[in-house]
Motif scaffolding. Structure first.
Motif, mmCIF file in Angstrom:
data_model
loop_
_atom_site.group_PDB
_atom_site.id
_atom_site.type_symbol
_atom_site.label_atom_id
_atom_site.label_comp_id
_atom_site.label_asym_id
_atom_site.label_seq_id
_atom_site.Cartn_x
_atom_site.Cartn_y
_atom_site.Cartn_z
ATOM 1 N N ASN A 1 -4.621 -11.776 1.268
ATOM 2 C CA ASN A 1 -4.999 -11.041 2.510
ATOM 3 C C ASN A 1 -5.678 -9.701 2.005
ATOM 4 O O ASN A 1 -5.412 -9.398 0.808
ATOM 5 C CB ASN A 1 -3.565 -10.358 3.300
ATOM 6 N N TYR A 2 -6.550 -9.122 2.695
ATOM 7 C CA TYR A 2 -7.388 -8.033 2.564
ATOM 8 C C TYR A 2 -6.632 -6.765 3.274
ATOM 9 O O TYR A 2 -6.599 -7.037 4.473
ATOM 10 C CB TYR A 2 -8.661 -8.283 2.756
ATOM 11 N N LEU A 3 -6.440 -5.766 2.635
ATOM 12 C CA LEU A 3 -5.998 -4.647 3.485
ATOM 13 C C LEU A 3 -6.791 -3.789 3.912
ATOM 14 O O LEU A 3 -7.687 -3.444 3.356
ATOM 15 C CB LEU A 3 -4.812 -3.828 2.312
ATOM 16 N N THR A 4 -6.437 -3.603 5.184
ATOM 17 C CA THR A 4 -7.318 -2.804 6.020
ATOM 18 C C THR A 4 -6.721 -1.489 6.640
ATOM 19 O O THR A 4 -5.361 -1.519 6.376
ATOM 20 C CB THR A 4 -8.003 -3.505 7.127
ATOM 21 N N ARG A 5 -7.099 -0.584 7.284
ATOM 22 C CA ARG A 5 -6.493 0.600 7.943
ATOM 23 C C ARG A 5 -5.440 0.177 8.999
ATOM 24 O O ARG A 5 -4.591 1.015 9.359
ATOM 25 C CB ARG A 5 -7.637 1.628 8.411
ATOM 26 N N ASN A 6 -6.145 -1.172 9.603
ATOM 27 C CA ASN A 6 -5.061 -1.681 10.736
ATOM 28 C C ASN A 6 -3.980 -2.846 10.302
ATOM 29 O O ASN A 6 -3.547 -3.280 11.059
ATOM 30 C CB ASN A 6 -6.117 -2.264 11.709
ATOM 31 N N GLY A 7 -3.855 -3.007 9.199
ATOM 32 C CA GLY A 7 -3.189 -4.073 8.790
ATOM 33 C C GLY A 7 -3.870 -4.756 7.662
ATOM 34 O O GLY A 7 -4.313 -4.254 6.539
ATOM 35 N N GLU A 8 -3.489 -6.239 7.857
ATOM 36 C CA GLU A 8 -4.345 -7.211 6.798
ATOM 37 C C GLU A 8 -5.185 -8.383 7.556
ATOM 38 O O GLU A 8 -4.820 -8.569 8.738
ATOM 39 C CB GLU A 8 -2.927 -7.884 5.989
ATOM 40 N N ASP A 9 -6.182 -8.398 6.925
ATOM 41 C CA ASP A 9 -6.926 -9.729 7.336
ATOM 42 C C ASP A 9 -6.849 -11.014 6.251
ATOM 43 O O ASP A 9 -6.924 -10.638 5.040
ATOM 44 C CB ASP A 9 -8.431 -9.246 7.211
ATOM 45 N N LEU B 1 -6.539 -6.343 -2.400
ATOM 46 C CA LEU B 1 -5.957 -7.604 -1.936
ATOM 47 C C LEU B 1 -4.465 -7.452 -2.231
ATOM 48 O O LEU B 1 -3.844 -6.977 -2.824
ATOM 49 C CB LEU B 1 -6.415 -8.681 -2.585
ATOM 50 N N THR B 2 -3.450 -8.327 -1.188
ATOM 51 C CA THR B 2 -1.986 -8.359 -1.310
ATOM 52 C C THR B 2 -2.056 -10.136 -1.499
ATOM 53 O O THR B 2 -2.872 -10.923 -0.988
ATOM 54 C CB THR B 2 -1.360 -7.885 -0.285
ATOM 55 N N PHE B 3 -1.064 -10.399 -2.251
ATOM 56 C CA PHE B 3 -0.786 -11.958 -2.507
ATOM 57 C C PHE B 3 0.506 -12.454 -2.101
ATOM 58 O O PHE B 3 1.540 -11.580 -2.157
ATOM 59 C CB PHE B 3 -0.935 -12.056 -4.135
ATOM 60 N N GLU B 4 0.856 -13.445 -1.517
ATOM 61 C CA GLU B 4 1.852 -13.990 -0.970
ATOM 62 C C GLU B 4 1.951 -15.456 -1.398
ATOM 63 O O GLU B 4 0.999 -16.382 -1.370
ATOM 64 C CB GLU B 4 1.703 -14.159 0.576
ATOM 65 N N VAL B 5 3.054 -15.916 -1.810
ATOM 66 C CA VAL B 5 3.426 -17.254 -2.231
ATOM 67 C C VAL B 5 4.326 -17.858 -1.433
ATOM 68 O O VAL B 5 5.419 -17.537 -1.267
ATOM 69 C CB VAL B 5 3.956 -17.389 -3.986
ATOM 70 N N SER B 6 4.147 -19.145 -0.839
ATOM 71 C CA SER B 6 5.069 -19.895 -0.174
ATOM 72 C C SER B 6 5.419 -21.000 -0.857
ATOM 73 O O SER B 6 4.463 -22.142 -1.274
ATOM 74 C CB SER B 6 4.193 -20.292 1.093
ATOM 75 N N VAL B 7 6.787 -21.285 -1.283
ATOM 76 C CA VAL B 7 7.254 -22.424 -1.788
ATOM 77 C C VAL B 7 8.044 -23.557 -1.161
ATOM 78 O O VAL B 7 8.876 -22.849 0.033
ATOM 79 C CB VAL B 7 8.283 -22.249 -3.098
ATOM 80 N N LEU B 8 7.299 -24.532 -0.917
ATOM 81 C CA LEU B 8 7.560 -25.495 0.497
ATOM 82 C C LEU B 8 8.830 -26.441 -0.052
ATOM 83 O O LEU B 8 8.867 -26.923 -1.149
ATOM 84 C CB LEU B 8 6.510 -26.293 0.558
#
Length: 208
Positions: A46-54, A97-104
């Motif tokens: 995700n890309y960090l913006t003033r209004n949150g993340e995109d 940028l923020t990173f997120e990992v989902s282990v399924l």
């Protein structure tokens, strides 16, 4: 599979390192010597913006094809440079940028007819995988929570994701699967890493 908070944080740091090395140095990092079992995994950037993340990229592997560290490296690089919805990540973006990992968990087909299928899906707990005659689509369990979808919107959007009409999940020839995920995310770029969905506020009853 069970993933500890420490293991989840390690996977997120590995995803970031893999992207930084690849984008800046064109180097593919080697996976750690310690191995975790094979598992499906997705990496979300995700890309960090003033209004949150995109959303900046999200790619992964629904099924446990490879050892988890290797899958995270490959998924992270692909999310950064191969997601067809976005241009490749530029080095100047990395600090935003923020990173997120989902282990399924492995997907399990939902039995029964439409009413039974619908009742078995819990928003916030279950991701969806839809297979129909012309393709397939997957949505991670955090997606309907983040976008505020109810169960009907969730089912319609998994159909759209599969390139299908919004009611194709009702077709007896279509197969609908659920899976769960251990989700770990940076709170800010290079910041603390948290496990999402660890309290009841993350879920809500979709069938009331």
């Amino acid at each position: 599979m069970m993933i500890s908070d420490a293991e989840g944080a390690e996977l997120v740091r590995l995803a970031r390192l893999a992207v930084e090395k690849y984008v800046v140095e064109s180097v593919v990092v080697k996976k750690p010597a310690m191995e975790l079992p094979k598992s499906g995994v997705f990496v979300t950037i995700n890309y960090l913006t003033r209004n949150g993340e995109d959303l900046r990229g999200c790619i992964g592997f629904p099924l446990p094809y490879k050892e988890l560290h290797q899958s995270v490296i490959e998924a992270a690089i692909a999310a950064a440079v191969d997601d067809p919805r976005f241009p490749p990540v530029d080095g100047k973006e990395l600090e935003h940028l923020t990173f997120e990992v989902s282990v399924l968990t492995e997907p399990e087909e939902i039995p029964g007819g439409p009413v039974e299928r619908k009742k078995r899906i819990a928003i916030g707990r279950d991701g969806l995988l839809l297979k129909w005659k012309h393709g397939s689509g997957l949505l991670l369990p955090q997606v309907p929570v983040e976008l505020g979808w109810d169960i009907d919107e969730y089912l319609a959007n998994i159909c759209y994701k599969a390139g299908a009409p919004p009611d194709v999940w009702l077709d007896p020839s279509s197969k609908l699967f659920t899976f769960q995920a251990a989700i770990f995310k940076e709170e800010r770029p290079k910041g603390d890493i948290v496990r999402l969905g660890t309290d009841d506020r993350y879920y809500y009853n979709n069938n009331k």
